[in-house]
Design an enzyme around this catalytic site. Sequence first.
Site, short mmCIF file in Angstrom:
data_model
loop_
_atom_site.label_atom_id
_atom_site.label_comp_id
_atom_site.label_asym_id
_atom_site.label_seq_id
_atom_site.Cartn_x
_atom_site.Cartn_y
_atom_site.Cartn_z
N CYS A 153 68.65 19.48 17.71
CA CYS A 153 67.86 18.28 17.44
C CYS A 153 68.48 17.05 18.11
O CYS A 153 67.78 16.29 18.79
CB CYS A 153 67.73 18.03 15.94
SG CYS A 153 66.84 19.32 15.09
N HIS A 177 63.52 14.23 10.88
CA HIS A 177 64.00 15.47 10.29
C HIS A 177 63.24 15.70 8.99
O HIS A 177 63.26 14.84 8.11
CB HIS A 177 65.50 15.37 9.97
CG HIS A 177 66.37 15.93 11.03
ND1 HIS A 177 67.46 15.26 11.55
CD2 HIS A 177 66.33 17.12 11.68
CE1 HIS A 177 68.04 16.01 12.45
NE2 HIS A 177 67.38 17.14 12.56
N GLU A 231 65.75 9.31 12.31
CA GLU A 231 66.97 9.21 13.12
C GLU A 231 66.88 8.02 14.06
O GLU A 231 65.90 7.87 14.79
CB GLU A 231 67.20 10.48 13.92
CG GLU A 231 67.35 11.74 13.08
CD GLU A 231 68.60 11.78 12.25
OE1 GLU A 231 69.53 10.97 12.49
OE2 GLU A 231 68.68 12.65 11.35
#
Length: 142
Positions: free
Chosen positions: A73, A92, A11
């Site tokens: 998250c 993730h 991410e």
Amino acid sequence: MDSSTKAVFLEQCGKNRGYRDTDVRGFRPDGGVCLPGGPEVMLSVVSMKDVCRRVAVEDVEVAFSRDAGRYICDYTYYLSLHFGCGHAALIHVPPLSHWLPASLLGKTLRVIIREMLEESGEVQTRSAAAPGKQQWDAASFR
């Protein structure tokens, strides 16, 4: 993360707004906002896209993402990026399965983290960290 996903996602950013769902304890940020008055998007100083391009692990797809999903998250990542001045990462990972046993996931995460540390070192070298800031390198984690 969707349990049917078969990739590891790196991410790049956390988002400040759009949190509508409550967590398992019923918490939802007021107004769906992580940090009132905070920037809409916080970016990691690590180029996850570059890390993703350099990582290759047998039979494991490593993908770049700019949307961590507006749930726990993303909320945690946004605040980590804010309080860490961009020095945070979110990976993730899919659930363990026959195609991704713990040993392969562990190997994949070691490769990813090593690349993130290398990228972070390049970023810090190029941008002369502020005095008093802790600087990390791969040797710090051995």
